[in-house]
Design a protein around this motif. Structure first.
Motif, PDB file in Angstrom:
ATOM      1  N   GLY A 245     -10.065  -7.948  -4.683  1.00 28.63           N
ATOM      2  CA  GLY A 245      -9.201  -7.954  -5.862  1.00 28.63           C
ATOM      3  C   GLY A 245      -8.792  -6.545  -6.267  1.00 28.63           C
ATOM      4  O   GLY A 245      -7.652  -6.309  -6.698  1.00 28.63           O
ATOM      5  N   ASN A 246      -9.713  -5.587  -6.131  1.00 27.91           N
ATOM      6  CA  ASN A 246      -9.393  -4.181  -6.415  1.00 27.91           C
ATOM      7  C   ASN A 246      -8.327  -3.678  -5.448  1.00 27.91           C
ATOM      8  O   ASN A 246      -7.401  -2.959  -5.838  1.00 27.91           O
ATOM      9  CB  ASN A 246     -10.644  -3.319  -6.287  1.00 27.91           C
ATOM     10  CG  ASN A 246     -11.762  -3.743  -7.229  1.00 27.91           C
ATOM     11  OD1 ASN A 246     -12.234  -4.876  -7.191  1.00 27.91           O
ATOM     12  ND2 ASN A 246     -12.224  -2.835  -8.076  1.00 27.91           N
ATOM     13  N   SER A 247      -8.463  -4.045  -4.177  1.00 31.24           N
ATOM     14  CA  SER A 247      -7.491  -3.611  -3.165  1.00 31.24           C
ATOM     15  C   SER A 247      -6.107  -4.157  -3.475  1.00 31.24           C
ATOM     16  O   SER A 247      -5.103  -3.442  -3.358  1.00 31.24           O
ATOM     17  CB  SER A 247      -7.938  -4.089  -1.775  1.00 31.24           C
ATOM     18  OG  SER A 247      -9.227  -3.622  -1.455  1.00 31.24           O
ATOM     19  N   LEU A 248      -6.051  -5.440  -3.876  1.00 28.62           N
ATOM     20  CA  LEU A 248      -4.766  -6.051  -4.199  1.00 28.62           C
ATOM     21  C   LEU A 248      -4.093  -5.328  -5.354  1.00 28.62           C
ATOM     22  O   LEU A 248      -2.889  -5.020  -5.300  1.00 28.62           O
ATOM     23  CB  LEU A 248      -4.959  -7.534  -4.531  1.00 28.62           C
ATOM     24  CG  LEU A 248      -3.713  -8.279  -5.000  1.00 28.62           C
ATOM     25  CD1 LEU A 248      -2.633  -8.257  -3.924  1.00 28.62           C
ATOM     26  CD2 LEU A 248      -4.063  -9.716  -5.378  1.00 28.62           C
ATOM     27  N   PHE A 249      -4.840  -5.056  -6.408  1.00 28.90           N
ATOM     28  CA  PHE A 249      -4.271  -4.331  -7.545  1.00 28.90           C
ATOM     29  C   PHE A 249      -3.745  -2.968  -7.111  1.00 28.90           C
ATOM     30  O   PHE A 249      -2.636  -2.559  -7.492  1.00 28.90           O
ATOM     31  CB  PHE A 249      -5.306  -4.153  -8.655  1.00 28.90           C
ATOM     32  CG  PHE A 249      -4.896  -3.131  -9.679  1.00 28.90           C
ATOM     33  CD1 PHE A 249      -3.987  -3.444 -10.672  1.00 28.90           C
ATOM     34  CD2 PHE A 249      -5.398  -1.836  -9.615  1.00 28.90           C
ATOM     35  CE1 PHE A 249      -3.578  -2.489 -11.598  1.00 28.90           C
ATOM     36  CE2 PHE A 249      -4.997  -0.871 -10.537  1.00 28.90           C
ATOM     37  CZ  PHE A 249      -4.082  -1.197 -11.526  1.00 28.90           C
TER      38      PHE A 249
END
Length: 465
Positions: A245-249
């Motif tokens: 999720g951090n990577s997507l953001f």
């Protein structure tokens, strides 16, 4: 008498030497104590364990790291086993104290906004930055704050409720890719790093509102885009999996949108999505999310926290090559890599990928490219009496759900409404008509299955028969 005098002198000299030594040692001990009590932050990248922590302390303190670490842990003179146990406890604290933050709090604008953003819509994608108009520092000021205070410090949840990223077989390759075709300055496109070969509309009906169809790019006029993605291990405990999720953001909202001003999707596909839903392209840059920690000492207490880094993948900034490293580490399979290679096909392989797609559909490319078609002549506005009144939003069923079956795209672009209505009522069978403006799937659509009303979403208009 002379001997006694000499003996007294020797004793006196020794006493003064000892006193001087005690004085110097006192100053040294005092300085060392102040050094041990000094506030400091120690950061490092990698797994949180005794070996990496000690290495980071030694690097920062020129070999005196073990003594300083032991003092900060409250274990001066402690053995390696004692220090290792204390460090492991601190590492667990950093991870156990970490609470998931909902992805939706990044924009704080709700599900529909986030969904439309990832499809290439919303004013974030459509505005042009001129002066204070479209100024991201004003319109999207949360993004850099979320990056620094949340995305680098906490685990961001995976937005599986958005169909672009649902946890179904449509995301089985555990890879996300974003592709942009414009930038907010309104003059230049993004830095081109990929050719677009083919868009299979059937892959992403919840993004393009079309049940099926495809678009093939002419070989003499390749559509160019900037694509960036990331992948994660099949091991649910692996850092890349837990922090996806951090990577997507980072790649979608912070780096490429907020920093680079890249916007809008390849027509017919999502702007960002699990790679199974994305267009077939030749290349995608690769971003890697790296595990990191910070040990902070305030002179009294030692605390630990996450200190996540985002960087180009160490294999050479190529998503396809990075996936090979996952295979080598048993984080993916060779069969999964073969599927990925049908979507990111490599430089110069567009024609072969497109021909295979067409053959699978029992179609063959013509020997020569089709000539450029002149614009259609203007159409006399059709009587709207054959359709109900204009309703804002895209056409939905009676239960309020999006209708993705029986939708045929009659043309692309910001269609004149009357012109689109004329095309719809001339279709063999129709139940409604829909126009979309100012986003990647803009165009004229005819509905042939049940539709009941418009749902008030912006940039869409609906007419019901």
């Amino acid at each position: 008498m002379m001997k006694a005098y000499n003996l007294f002198f020797i004793f006196t000299l020794c006493d003064r030497t000892a006193e001087s030594a005690r004085s110097v040692r006192g100053i040294s001990d005092s300085n060392r104590l102040r050094e041990l009590q000094s506030s400091m932050d120690i950061t490092f990248t990698g797994i949180c364990n005794f070996e990496n922590v000690l290495k980071a302390y030694n690097s920062e303190n020129v070999g005196n790291g073990k003594e300083i670490l032991a003092y900060q842990l409250g274990l001066p003179g402690g053995s390696n086993d004692q220090l290792e146990a204390a460090v492991n406890s601190k590492c667990r604290e950093a991870n156990d104290a970490n609470q998931k933050v909902e992805f939706s709090s990044a924009s704080n604008r709700g599900y529909q906004f986030d969904k439309n953003f990832f499809d290439g819509g919303t004013k974030w994608n459509q505005e042009v930055h001129i002066g204070n108009e479209g100024n991201l520092a004003i319109d999207a000021g949360r993004i850099p704050l979320f990056y620094e205070n949340v995305a680098r410090r906490s685990q961001v949840s995976w937005p599986a409720h958005i169909t672009n990223f649902d946890d179904t077989p449509s995301c089985s390759l555990r890879t996300v890719m974003c592709c942009w075709v414009s930038e907010r300055g309104g003059k230049n496109g993004p830095v081109d790093n990929s050719d677009v070969c083919l868009v299979d509309l059937k892959k992403s009906p919840r993004s393009n509102h079309v049940a099926s169809g495809f678009t093939v790019t002419r070989q003499d006029n390749m559509h160019q885009a900037h694509c960036n993605g990331f992948a994660w291990s099949s091991d649910t405990g692996h850092f890349t999996n837990r922090f996806k999720g951090n990577s997507l953001f980072y790649i979608s909202m912070y780096k490429n949108f907020y920093q680079n001003s890249y916007v809008k999707n390849i027509p017919g596909g999502p702007m960002c999505g699990c790679i199974e839903q994305m267009p077939i392209v030749t290349h995608a840059d690769c971003t890697e999310t790296r595990e990191g920690y910070k040990f902070s000492y305030d002179g009294t207490d030692l605390t630990t926290s996450l200190d996540i880094e985002f960087a180009p993948c160490s294999n050479g900034n190529d998503l396809s090559s990075y996936y090979d490293t996952l295979v080598d580490a048993d984080g993916a399979t060779s069969a999964e890599k073969e599927k990925l290679d049908t979507i990111i096909v490599g430089e110069g392989n567009c024609k072969a990928a497109t021909d295979k797609f067409l053959i699978d559909k029992l179609l063959v490319r013509s020997a020569t490219e089709a000539p450029t078609i002149s614009p259609a002549p203007s159409i006399t506005p059709a009587p709207t009496s054959l359709l109900g009144p204009e309703e804002k939003g895209y056409c939905v069923r009676s239960d309020g759900r999006d209708q993705n079956s029986g939708v045929i795209k009659l043309g692309s672009g910001n269609f004149d409404k009357d012109q689109c209505i004329s095309l719809c009522i001339d279709y063999v069978i129709y139940t409604g008509c829909e126009v979309i403006h100012n986003q990647g799937n803009k165009g004229c659509y005819v509905h042939t299955d049940e539709v009941a009303r418009g749902n008030s979403v912006g940039n869409h208009w609906c007419w019901i028969k």
